[in-house]
Design a protein around this motif. Structure first.
Motif, PDB file in Angstrom:
ATOM      1  N   GLY A  39      63.316   0.301 -18.654  1.00  0.00           N
ATOM      2  CA  GLY A  39      63.901   0.805 -17.483  1.00  0.00           C
ATOM      3  C   GLY A  39      63.268   2.445 -17.606  1.00  0.00           C
ATOM      4  N   THR A  41      65.116   5.052 -18.659  1.00  0.00           N
ATOM      5  CA  THR A  41      66.094   5.927 -18.249  1.00  0.00           C
ATOM      6  C   THR A  41      66.151   6.988 -19.376  1.00  0.00           C
ATOM      7  N   LYS A  61      58.119  -4.630 -19.531  1.00  0.00           N
ATOM      8  CA  LYS A  61      59.152  -5.186 -18.746  1.00  0.00           C
ATOM      9  C   LYS A  61      58.881  -6.412 -17.911  1.00  0.00           C
ATOM     10  N   ALA A  82      64.433  -6.774 -20.389  1.00  0.00           N
ATOM     11  CA  ALA A  82      64.200  -5.960 -19.023  1.00  0.00           C
ATOM     12  C   ALA A  82      65.347  -6.237 -18.012  1.00  0.00           C
ATOM     13  N   ASN A  84      68.393  -5.203 -16.193  1.00  0.00           N
ATOM     14  CA  ASN A  84      69.265  -4.358 -16.048  1.00  0.00           C
ATOM     15  C   ASN A  84      70.793  -4.322 -16.552  1.00  0.00           C
ATOM     16  N   THR A 115      70.782   0.306 -12.574  1.00  0.00           N
ATOM     17  CA  THR A 115      70.026  -0.772 -12.107  1.00  0.00           C
ATOM     18  C   THR A 115      68.552  -0.478 -12.585  1.00  0.00           C
ATOM     19  N   ARG A 116      68.494   0.499 -13.584  1.00  0.00           N
ATOM     20  CA  ARG A 116      67.169   0.622 -14.289  1.00  0.00           C
ATOM     21  C   ARG A 116      67.602   0.355 -15.702  1.00  0.00           C
ATOM     22  N   ALA A 117      68.783   1.003 -16.270  1.00  0.00           N
ATOM     23  CA  ALA A 117      68.915   0.894 -17.760  1.00  0.00           C
ATOM     24  C   ALA A 117      69.138  -0.587 -18.174  1.00  0.00           C
ATOM     25  N   THR A 118      68.650  -0.615 -19.455  1.00  0.00           N
ATOM     26  CA  THR A 118      68.898  -1.962 -20.113  1.00  0.00           C
ATOM     27  C   THR A 118      69.590  -1.982 -21.289  1.00  0.00           C
TER      28      THR A 118
END
Length: 298
Positions: A39, A41, A61, A82, A84, A115-118
């Motif tokens: 992601g 982040t 990802k 990947a 999120n 929405t980006r962090a995993t």
């Protein structure tokens, strides 16, 4: 002192491998200069602030299996690297069977960042403050890793070596984390103390998962994991053993919370003193244990 009011990312080369083997080979060939990212982040923030200066960022990802999110009623949950956190929270089978993981994901920053962090990125950063790591430990997560010699699996319990340090070797790419079926009748909770309601790293985080277990003298087994109170995510084993061997009462839950706090070795930093962290580890452990016990009875 001069401050940079417009921080920017340093220059880097973006690498887009087509296969896991290609990604592993490139990362192994450039161990000091290349980093995988999902992601982004964490890595982009650390690059912007000058803590990381990789020459290459290797985008992993979209490789095989990294976007999988599936539940098998016989084998459990597979969560691609990947995927999120908002996908994890919204997945019906996570809500039904792994709700403590959804709770932990929901505590991370804002909806937009999630929405980006995993979850896998949170794990691989190996921050002692990682919000989702405790739930992954309590749920017996097993990492799926692709290295230069092919795929392998590794228990999360032996993965962390220190702040930012793991057992990953040059060329390793974590592709997924797998969780077995949770114990029948289990209940869990994640409690986090931060400086504000949203978007802050934990000063202390406590994960508790409990379930009936006839092999224990108490008839119940509890799993605990603490964040931000030790160099690695902490499992207070003495507290778990105590609860397995003593009748579950308000007094025994408070004693287990004390044992959890005794296991801590926190530091002083800008977010809280070591003394404060230790006290809050006890208080949050007591609260989480009491709430999970209520759920188990109710």
């Amino acid at each position: 002192m001069e401050y940079n009011t417009h921080p920017a990312l340093p220059e880097f080369e973006y690498i887009l491998p087509q296969t896991l083997a290609e990604a592993s080979e490139f990362l192994a060939r450039n161990p000091e200069e290349a980093r995988p990212f999902l992601g982004g982040t964490d890595v982009f923030v650390r690059m912007r602030d000058g803590f990381l200066t990789p020459k290459f960022l290797v985008d992993v990802k979209n490789l095989n299996g990294t976007n999988d999110l599936r539940f098998d009623p016989k084998t459990g949950l597979t969560l691609g690297a990947a995927v999120n956190m908002n996908r994890v929270i919204a997945f019906p089978e996570v809500q039904a069977h792994y709700n403590v993981l959804a709770e932990a994901c929901r505590s991370v920053a804002s909806y937009q960042l999630r929405t980006r962090a995993t979850v896998v990125g949170n794990i691989c950063n190996a921050s002692p403050a990682g919000d989702t790591i405790g739930a992954c430990l309590a749920l017996d997560g097993v990492l799926h890793i692709h290295g230069v010699n092919g795929p392998r699996q590794e228990s999360l319990g032996s993965f962390f070596l220190g702040p930012g340090k793991t057992t990953l070797k040059p060329g390793d790419v974590v592709t997924a984390i797998h969780f077995p079926l949770p114990p029948k009748g289990c209940a869990g909770m994640y409690l986090k103390l931060g400086r504000n309601q949203l978007s802050d790293l934990s000063i202390v985080g406590v994960t508790v998962l409990g379930h009936p277990d006839s092999s224990c003298q108490s008839g119940y087994r509890f799993r605990l994991a603490l964040a931000s109170v030790a160099p690695v995510p902490l499992v207070p084993v003495e507290a778990e053993i105590y609860l397995a061997n003593h009748p579950i009462t308000p007094e025994s839950l408070r004693e287990a919370a004390l044992l959890s706090a005794d296991a801590c070795s926190p530091i002083d930093d800008v977010r809280g003193s070591a003394r404060y962290r230790k006290q809050m580890a006890r208080n949050l452990s007591a609260k989480a244990l009491a709430e999970v016990w209520k759920k188990l009875l109710g």
